[in-house]
Design a protein around this motif. Sequence first.
Motif, PDB file in Angstrom:
ATOM      1  N   TRP A 199       1.901  86.189  35.750  1.00 45.21           N
ATOM      2  CA  TRP A 199       2.544  84.898  36.029  1.00 45.21           C
ATOM      3  C   TRP A 199       3.702  84.535  35.101  1.00 45.21           C
ATOM      4  CZ3 TRP A 199      -2.967  83.896  34.720  1.00 45.21           C
ATOM      5  CH2 TRP A 199      -3.163  83.459  33.403  1.00 45.21           C
ATOM      6  N   CYS A 200       3.808  85.111  33.919  1.00 43.58           N
ATOM      7  CA  CYS A 200       4.890  84.710  33.022  1.00 43.58           C
ATOM      8  C   CYS A 200       6.260  84.904  33.678  1.00 43.58           C
ATOM      9  CB  CYS A 200       4.841  85.504  31.717  1.00 43.58           C
ATOM     10  SG  CYS A 200       3.911  84.692  30.404  1.00 43.58           S
ATOM     11  N   CYS A 201       7.037  83.833  33.706  1.00 43.40           N
ATOM     12  CA  CYS A 201       8.398  83.774  34.251  1.00 43.40           C
ATOM     13  C   CYS A 201       8.446  83.860  35.771  1.00 43.40           C
ATOM     14  CB  CYS A 201       9.311  84.822  33.622  1.00 43.40           C
ATOM     15  SG  CYS A 201       9.517  84.567  31.848  1.00 43.40           S
ATOM     16  N   GLY A 202       7.284  83.904  36.422  1.00 41.54           N
ATOM     17  CA  GLY A 202       7.252  83.814  37.870  1.00 41.54           C
ATOM     18  C   GLY A 202       7.443  82.373  38.322  1.00 41.54           C
ATOM     19  N   CYS A 203       7.859  82.196  39.559  1.00 39.62           N
ATOM     20  CA  CYS A 203       8.086  80.853  40.102  1.00 39.62           C
ATOM     21  C   CYS A 203       7.145  80.584  41.276  1.00 39.62           C
ATOM     22  CB  CYS A 203       9.533  80.691  40.559  1.00 39.62           C
ATOM     23  SG  CYS A 203      10.715  80.587  39.177  1.00 39.62           S
ATOM     24  N   TYR A 204       6.727  79.343  41.366  1.00 41.03           N
ATOM     25  CA  TYR A 204       5.787  78.920  42.400  1.00 41.03           C
ATOM     26  C   TYR A 204       6.261  77.618  43.030  1.00 41.03           C
ATOM     27  CZ  TYR A 204       2.733  82.534  40.653  1.00 41.03           C
ATOM     28  OH  TYR A 204       2.219  83.760  40.305  1.00 41.03           O
ATOM     29  N   LYS A 205       6.184  77.576  44.342  1.00 41.64           N
ATOM     30  CA  LYS A 205       6.500  76.342  45.055  1.00 41.64           C
ATOM     31  C   LYS A 205       5.208  75.550  45.217  1.00 41.64           C
ATOM     32  CE  LYS A 205       7.207  76.215  49.523  1.00 41.64           C
ATOM     33  NZ  LYS A 205       7.836  76.405  50.850  1.00 41.64           N
ATOM     34  N   LEU A 206       5.185  74.365  44.648  1.00 43.04           N
ATOM     35  CA  LEU A 206       4.032  73.480  44.750  1.00 43.04           C
ATOM     36  C   LEU A 206       4.309  72.433  45.812  1.00 43.04           C
ATOM     37  CD1 LEU A 206       3.468  72.772  40.920  1.00 43.04           C
ATOM     38  CD2 LEU A 206       2.687  74.750  42.275  1.00 43.04           C
ATOM     39  N   THR A 207       3.376  72.250  46.713  1.00 39.78           N
ATOM     40  CA  THR A 207       3.453  71.152  47.679  1.00 39.78           C
ATOM     41  C   THR A 207       2.331  70.189  47.340  1.00 39.78           C
ATOM     42  OG1 THR A 207       4.359  72.606  49.406  1.00 39.78           O
ATOM     43  CG2 THR A 207       3.398  70.504  50.112  1.00 39.78           C
ATOM     44  N   PHE A 208       2.685  68.987  46.952  1.00 38.42           N
ATOM     45  CA  PHE A 208       1.678  68.018  46.528  1.00 38.42           C
ATOM     46  C   PHE A 208       0.911  67.494  47.739  1.00 38.42           C
ATOM     47  CE2 PHE A 208       5.039  67.934  43.289  1.00 38.42           C
ATOM     48  CZ  PHE A 208       4.280  68.283  42.181  1.00 38.42           C
TER      49      PHE A 208
END
Length: 233
Positions: free
Chosen positions: A108-117
């Motif tokens: 996960w380090c430096c990876g990006c994730y799209k969060l949908t609240f």
Amino acid sequence: MLSLKEISFLALATGAAVVNAQSGTGRTTRYWDCCKGSCGWSGKASVNQPIRSCDKSDNPLANMAAKNGCESGGSAYMCTAQTPWAVNDNLAYGFAAAKLAGQTESGWCCGCYKLTFTSGPVSGKQMVVQITNTGGDLGNNHFDIAMPGGGVGLFNACTNQWGAPPNGWGAQYGGISSRAECDGFPEKLKAGCRWRWDWFLGADNPDVTFEKVTCPKALTDKTGCIRNGETPV
């Protein structure tokens, strides 16, 4: 299955392209401890370089091995550039500590994730975060969003760096309780502090669905960290 045209539209809409992804449901908390992020050390993941850290005056450090400011004698701190901001009313960019089920920092380090609240006043809004840190007290699929005034949590370098109160600004866990308190923050942290109230609507640890995405260049430009084989969009 999405067509190429639909994937391209999604990339434009979110500022990130969906990749073969870890995805699921998770939870969020908030923090700002001023410490050097765990992804700021060499060897944590397959990346071009660790995330940038800054000195006490918020200048980027050339020495990636500088000791964490959370430790006695340490000189490396979280850069104020790693605060969240609104892209528009429904999309924000920022940074987070994380712990993801079945993975370690190498994943996960430096990876990006799209969060949908999916709960609270921000339900339906989205945020793309780059993972810059690891929370030792986090549960699985847990994103601890970095926002000034969010509480220092386990560690506190804000007192040493900025002269914050002994337990940081506000409560150790949770942070400050009103937008007005942001007025007393260092100038470079005020916008990120106010973001919590202006875009995040004062949400208190909303739930999320998440999916891994290709990092937006707007995020990697601030950290300098890109996962090998990935081209920011």
